[in-house]
Motif scaffolding. Structure first.
Motif, mmCIF file in Angstrom:
data_model
loop_
_atom_site.group_PDB
_atom_site.id
_atom_site.type_symbol
_atom_site.label_atom_id
_atom_site.label_comp_id
_atom_site.label_asym_id
_atom_site.label_seq_id
_atom_site.Cartn_x
_atom_site.Cartn_y
_atom_site.Cartn_z
ATOM 1 N N SER A 181 0.848 -1.186 0.000
ATOM 2 C CA SER A 181 0.000 0.000 0.000
ATOM 3 C C SER A 181 0.886 1.240 0.000
ATOM 4 C CB SER A 181 -0.919 0.017 1.227
ATOM 5 O OG SER A 181 -0.172 0.305 2.404
ATOM 6 N N ASN A 182 0.242 2.398 -0.074
ATOM 7 C CA ASN A 182 0.985 3.663 -0.048
ATOM 8 C C ASN A 182 1.640 3.938 1.304
ATOM 9 O OD1 ASN A 182 0.675 4.646 -2.719
ATOM 10 N ND2 ASN A 182 -1.449 5.205 -2.281
ATOM 11 N N TRP A 183 1.166 3.277 2.351
ATOM 12 C CA TRP A 183 1.814 3.431 3.655
ATOM 13 C C TRP A 183 3.276 2.995 3.563
ATOM 14 C CZ3 TRP A 183 -0.299 6.183 7.298
ATOM 15 C CH2 TRP A 183 -1.690 6.229 7.449
ATOM 16 N N GLU A 184 3.490 1.798 3.018
ATOM 17 C CA GLU A 184 4.852 1.262 2.935
ATOM 18 C C GLU A 184 5.726 2.091 1.989
ATOM 19 O OE1 GLU A 184 2.260 -1.905 4.477
ATOM 20 O OE2 GLU A 184 2.135 -0.595 2.733
ATOM 21 N N LEU A 185 5.158 2.514 0.863
ATOM 22 C CA LEU A 185 5.930 3.287 -0.097
ATOM 23 C C LEU A 185 6.380 4.618 0.506
ATOM 24 C CD1 LEU A 185 7.056 3.833 -2.930
ATOM 25 C CD2 LEU A 185 4.781 4.682 -3.575
ATOM 26 N N SER A 186 5.446 5.348 1.120
ATOM 27 C CA SER A 186 5.789 6.659 1.685
ATOM 28 C C SER A 186 6.760 6.531 2.850
ATOM 29 C CB SER A 186 4.521 7.390 2.125
ATOM 30 O OG SER A 186 3.815 6.658 3.113
#
Length: 246
Positions: A181-186
């Protein structure tokens, strides 16, 4: 031959209002003269405004000349100096000094196109778009971005304040083996920026923290490509001393 008729009965002639009108005009004139005498013309500020207007009309860059400080009414002048219009000469806040210094540094190092300086309630943030630092859907620093981070190290090592590195994305979902998800990417992007400052540039790790916010703290609506690009960013936020104490 026509003759003017006299009012022999002692009644109203119809021009009595002129006396009241004349008194009112006199009082108004006295009032404005009094206001002018109580005011003072700030010659330096007038000169600054004139210089800013001249720069604007001639097409020169003048954002540092005439940038109004919404916090306490200060007007930064040419060369980063700041005029304090408050009588008594209150000192600039720690945050305003830092903002002016970083903005001057960015201008002197020709980083205006890649670094945006943002006032935050916690301090001053140096904001970089994701395409400057990373490839699409990647958290690995681009080689050409490292020179930018190396220059920004000069700002960070000049003070002892805590540094918060915060990763942000737009609202488009991602689902890969590395980034579910975008959590891990950010979060991973923020961590890699911190690691560069600490492991490559030798900064004190105790000063840094890394946080990923995903798509949940946008600065613009996610309804156009341009606004999505604004939301995909990394903020390098220097916490100001006055915020630490509050």
């Amino acid at each position: 031959m026509a003759r003017n008729k006299k009012n022999k009965g002692g009644g109203l002639k119809g021009d009595e209002w002129l006396a009241t009108y004349a008194d009112t005009v006199t009082l108004l004139l006295t009032f404005f003269v009094l206001l002018y005498s109580m005011s003072s013309v700030d010659a330096q500020k007038t000169k600054s405004i004139s210089s800013a207007f001249t720069s604007l009309m001639s097409g020169q860059s003048g954002d540092s000349i005439m940038e109004y400080n919404m916090y306490n009414g200060e007007v930064p002048l040419i060369g980063g100096e700041t005029e304090d219009p408050i009588q008594g000469g209150e000192e600039l806040t720690e945050q305003r000094k830092l903002y002016n210094s970083i903005k001057e540094f960015v201008r002197d190092n020709n980083l205006q196109d890649v670094v945006e300086i943002v006032d935050d309630e916690r301090g001053v943030a140096m904001q970089l778009r994701d395409n400057i630092l990373f490839e699409t859907s990647s958290s690995d620093l681009r080689e050409d971005s490292k020179s930018i981070l190396s220059k920004l190290t000069s700002v960070i090592e000049a003070i002892d304040n805590p540094v918060l590195v915060e990763g942000h994305t737009d609202n488009r979902p991602i689902n890969t083996s590395k980034f579910p998800s975008n959590w891990e990417l950010s979060a991973d992007r923020a961590v890699n920026v911190v690691r560069y400052f600490v492991e490559v540039m030798g900064q004190d790790a105790k000063r840094f923290s890394a946080t990923g916010y995903g798509e949940f703290k946008p600065v613009a609506p996610n309804d156009t490509y341009e606004d999505m690009a604004k939301n995909r960013r990394v903020d390098i936020l220097i916490v100001t001393a006055d915020k630490e104490e509050s």
